[in-house]
Design a protein around this motif. Structure first.
Motif, PDB file in Angstrom:
ATOM      1  N   GLU A  25       0.848  -1.194   0.000  1.00  0.00           N
ATOM      2  CA  GLU A  25       0.000   0.000   0.000  1.00  0.00           C
ATOM      3  C   GLU A  25       0.876   1.234   0.000  1.00  0.00           C
ATOM      4  O   GLU A  25       2.010   1.211   0.444  1.00  0.00           O
ATOM      5  CB  GLU A  25      -0.951  -0.012   1.191  1.00  0.00           C
ATOM      6  N   TRP A  26       0.339   2.309  -0.532  1.00  0.00           N
ATOM      7  CA  TRP A  26       1.026   3.593  -0.553  1.00  0.00           C
ATOM      8  C   TRP A  26       0.002   4.645  -0.184  1.00  0.00           C
ATOM      9  O   TRP A  26      -1.028   4.780  -0.863  1.00  0.00           O
ATOM     10  CB  TRP A  26       1.628   3.847  -1.943  1.00  0.00           C
ATOM     11  N   ARG A  27       0.244   5.330   0.913  1.00  0.00           N
ATOM     12  CA  ARG A  27      -0.666   6.378   1.416  1.00  0.00           C
ATOM     13  C   ARG A  27      -2.105   5.880   1.569  1.00  0.00           C
ATOM     14  O   ARG A  27      -3.060   6.615   1.314  1.00  0.00           O
ATOM     15  CB  ARG A  27      -0.617   7.608   0.523  1.00  0.00           C
ATOM     16  N   GLY A  28      -2.243   4.621   1.951  1.00  0.00           N
ATOM     17  CA  GLY A  28      -3.573   4.056   2.160  1.00  0.00           C
ATOM     18  C   GLY A  28      -4.215   3.504   0.902  1.00  0.00           C
ATOM     19  O   GLY A  28      -5.315   2.962   0.956  1.00  0.00           O
ATOM     20  N   ILE A  29      -3.552   3.635  -0.240  1.00  0.00           N
ATOM     21  CA  ILE A  29      -4.066   3.093  -1.498  1.00  0.00           C
ATOM     22  C   ILE A  29      -3.441   1.714  -1.682  1.00  0.00           C
ATOM     23  O   ILE A  29      -2.220   1.574  -1.643  1.00  0.00           O
ATOM     24  CB  ILE A  29      -3.716   4.015  -2.678  1.00  0.00           C
ATOM     25  N   VAL A  30      -4.283   0.700  -1.864  1.00  0.00           N
ATOM     26  CA  VAL A  30      -3.810  -0.686  -1.953  1.00  0.00           C
ATOM     27  C   VAL A  30      -4.157  -1.251  -3.326  1.00  0.00           C
ATOM     28  O   VAL A  30      -5.347  -1.361  -3.660  1.00  0.00           O
ATOM     29  CB  VAL A  30      -4.459  -1.561  -0.858  1.00  0.00           C
ATOM     30  N   PRO A  31      -3.137  -1.607  -4.130  1.00  0.00           N
ATOM     31  CA  PRO A  31      -3.437  -2.225  -5.424  1.00  0.00           C
ATOM     32  C   PRO A  31      -4.308  -3.466  -5.253  1.00  0.00           C
ATOM     33  O   PRO A  31      -4.167  -4.215  -4.287  1.00  0.00           O
ATOM     34  CB  PRO A  31      -2.050  -2.598  -5.968  1.00  0.00           C
ATOM     35  N   ARG A  33      -7.264  -3.612  -4.390  1.00  0.00           N
ATOM     36  CA  ARG A  33      -8.340  -3.389  -3.415  1.00  0.00           C
ATOM     37  C   ARG A  33      -8.948  -1.997  -3.543  1.00  0.00           C
ATOM     38  O   ARG A  33     -10.155  -1.843  -3.506  1.00  0.00           O
ATOM     39  CB  ARG A  33      -7.816  -3.577  -1.993  1.00  0.00           C
ATOM     40  N   SER A  34      -8.091  -0.987  -3.634  1.00  0.00           N
ATOM     41  CA  SER A  34      -8.571   0.394  -3.716  1.00  0.00           C
ATOM     42  C   SER A  34      -9.138   0.689  -5.100  1.00  0.00           C
ATOM     43  O   SER A  34      -8.833  -0.002  -6.073  1.00  0.00           O
ATOM     44  CB  SER A  34      -7.437   1.371  -3.408  1.00  0.00           C
ATOM     45  N   THR A  35      -9.945   1.746  -5.170  1.00  0.00           N
ATOM     46  CA  THR A  35     -10.593   2.136  -6.419  1.00  0.00           C
ATOM     47  C   THR A  35     -10.198   3.553  -6.808  1.00  0.00           C
ATOM     48  O   THR A  35      -9.566   4.279  -6.034  1.00  0.00           O
ATOM     49  CB  THR A  35     -12.120   2.093  -6.262  1.00  0.00           C
ATOM     50  N   ARG A  36     -10.622   3.944  -7.998  1.00  0.00           N
ATOM     51  CA  ARG A  36     -10.389   5.318  -8.459  1.00  0.00           C
ATOM     52  C   ARG A  36     -10.970   6.320  -7.458  1.00  0.00           C
ATOM     53  O   ARG A  36     -10.358   7.335  -7.165  1.00  0.00           O
ATOM     54  CB  ARG A  36     -11.004   5.509  -9.839  1.00  0.00           C
ATOM     55  N   ASP A  37     -12.140   6.013  -6.903  1.00  0.00           N
ATOM     56  CA  ASP A  37     -12.751   6.916  -5.915  1.00  0.00           C
ATOM     57  C   ASP A  37     -11.870   7.033  -4.676  1.00  0.00           C
ATOM     58  O   ASP A  37     -11.731   8.124  -4.106  1.00  0.00           O
ATOM     59  CB  ASP A  37     -14.141   6.429  -5.521  1.00  0.00           C
ATOM     60  N   ASP A  38     -11.271   5.924  -4.228  1.00  0.00           N
ATOM     61  CA  ASP A  38     -10.359   5.973  -3.080  1.00  0.00           C
ATOM     62  C   ASP A  38      -9.162   6.869  -3.380  1.00  0.00           C
ATOM     63  O   ASP A  38      -8.741   7.659  -2.541  1.00  0.00           O
ATOM     64  CB  ASP A  38      -9.853   4.565  -2.716  1.00  0.00           C
ATOM     65  N   VAL A  39      -8.610   6.747  -4.586  1.00  0.00           N
ATOM     66  CA  VAL A  39      -7.460   7.560  -4.988  1.00  0.00           C
ATOM     67  C   VAL A  39      -7.839   9.037  -4.960  1.00  0.00           C
ATOM     68  O   VAL A  39      -7.095   9.875  -4.439  1.00  0.00           O
ATOM     69  CB  VAL A  39      -6.941   7.144  -6.386  1.00  0.00           C
ATOM     70  N   THR A  40      -9.009   9.363  -5.485  1.00  0.00           N
ATOM     71  CA  THR A  40      -9.463  10.759  -5.500  1.00  0.00           C
ATOM     72  C   THR A  40      -9.662  11.277  -4.080  1.00  0.00           C
ATOM     73  O   THR A  40      -9.327  12.432  -3.786  1.00  0.00           O
ATOM     74  CB  THR A  40     -10.761  10.892  -6.318  1.00  0.00           C
ATOM     75  N   ARG A  41     -10.171  10.447  -3.174  1.00  0.00           N
ATOM     76  CA  ARG A  41     -10.324  10.878  -1.781  1.00  0.00           C
ATOM     77  C   ARG A  41      -8.978  11.180  -1.135  1.00  0.00           C
ATOM     78  O   ARG A  41      -8.846  12.133  -0.381  1.00  0.00           O
ATOM     79  CB  ARG A  41     -11.045   9.803  -0.964  1.00  0.00           C
ATOM     80  N   THR A  85     -10.657  -0.489 -10.330  1.00  0.00           N
ATOM     81  CA  THR A  85      -9.760  -1.002  -9.281  1.00  0.00           C
ATOM     82  C   THR A  85      -8.328  -0.602  -9.600  1.00  0.00           C
ATOM     83  O   THR A  85      -7.906  -0.638 -10.761  1.00  0.00           O
ATOM     84  CB  THR A  85      -9.860  -2.544  -9.201  1.00  0.00           C
ATOM     85  N   VAL A  86      -7.558  -0.220  -8.590  1.00  0.00           N
ATOM     86  CA  VAL A  86      -6.155   0.145  -8.776  1.00  0.00           C
ATOM     87  C   VAL A  86      -5.348  -1.108  -9.113  1.00  0.00           C
ATOM     88  O   VAL A  86      -5.367  -2.080  -8.364  1.00  0.00           O
ATOM     89  CB  VAL A  86      -5.575   0.819  -7.505  1.00  0.00           C
ATOM     90  N   LEU A  87      -4.653  -1.074 -10.255  1.00  0.00           N
ATOM     91  CA  LEU A  87      -3.798  -2.183 -10.665  1.00  0.00           C
ATOM     92  C   LEU A  87      -2.345  -1.943 -10.291  1.00  0.00           C
ATOM     93  O   LEU A  87      -1.631  -2.871  -9.933  1.00  0.00           O
ATOM     94  CB  LEU A  87      -3.866  -2.396 -12.184  1.00  0.00           C
ATOM     95  N   GLN A  88      -1.910  -0.705 -10.414  1.00  0.00           N
ATOM     96  CA  GLN A  88      -0.497  -0.383 -10.221  1.00  0.00           C
ATOM     97  C   GLN A  88      -0.356   1.020  -9.656  1.00  0.00           C
ATOM     98  O   GLN A  88      -1.099   1.923 -10.035  1.00  0.00           O
ATOM     99  CB  GLN A  88       0.230  -0.456 -11.568  1.00  0.00           C
ATOM    100  N   ILE A  89       0.623   1.170  -8.770  1.00  0.00           N
ATOM    101  CA  ILE A  89       1.022   2.489  -8.277  1.00  0.00           C
ATOM    102  C   ILE A  89       2.504   2.616  -8.573  1.00  0.00           C
ATOM    103  O   ILE A  89       3.310   1.837  -8.081  1.00  0.00           O
ATOM    104  CB  ILE A  89       0.797   2.639  -6.764  1.00  0.00           C
ATOM    105  N   GLN A  90       2.849   3.586  -9.391  1.00  0.00           N
ATOM    106  CA  GLN A  90       4.254   3.832  -9.717  1.00  0.00           C
ATOM    107  C   GLN A  90       4.640   5.176  -9.110  1.00  0.00           C
ATOM    108  O   GLN A  90       4.044   6.195  -9.432  1.00  0.00           O
ATOM    109  CB  GLN A  90       4.451   3.869 -11.226  1.00  0.00           C
TER     110      GLN A  90
END
Length: 136
Positions: A25-31, A33-41, A85-90
């Protein structure tokens, strides 16, 4: 260009799924599991986004996040995920750092060819337990 994008996405997905569906996870965003809405929040609206990805330029790093879309269904596993759904965080730091600065357990890192196309000088490491890949 489209073939290169699919190849890069495929490599990233391979890295994620090779880690047993475990990704850091990065800053609470989990590939996966997390969604686009989670990223925006967490990060706010992206100033540079489309249906496949969102880009952010933060104080210390640039962030590129890839989402599950109909276009990203290059693998049967991805088809099982909800759209968005979040696939990747770079994360790309804006300052140079050493691999040791990342505080990874170097004994768990496996080295692999990190260049695309191969042979242009990048090295990469993956910690499959943590779901982390690093390209240097």
């Amino acid at each position: 260009m489209r073939t290169a994008s699919k190849s890069i996405l495929g490599l990233c997905l391979l890295t994620i799924f090779a880690a047993g569906a475990s990704a850091k996870e990065w800053r609470g965003i989990v590939p996966l599991r997390s969604t686009r809405d989670d990223v925006t929040r967490v990060l706010g609206p992206s100033p540079d986004a489309n249906n496949i990805r969102a880009r952010y330029s933060l104080k210390d790093e640039d962030v590129y996040i890839v989402f599950a879309t109909r276009e990203s269904y290059v693998d049967d596993c991805v088809k099982r995920l909800a759209l968005g759904t979040v696939l990747q965080i770079q994360v790309t730091p804006k300052t140079q750092s050493r691999l040791s600065d990342l505080r990874l357990d170097e004994s768990r890192l496996r080295k692999f060819e990190g260049s695309n196309p191969p042979g242009i000088g990048f090295e990469a490491y993956v910690d499959e337990e943590e779901g982390v890949a690093v390209r240097t």
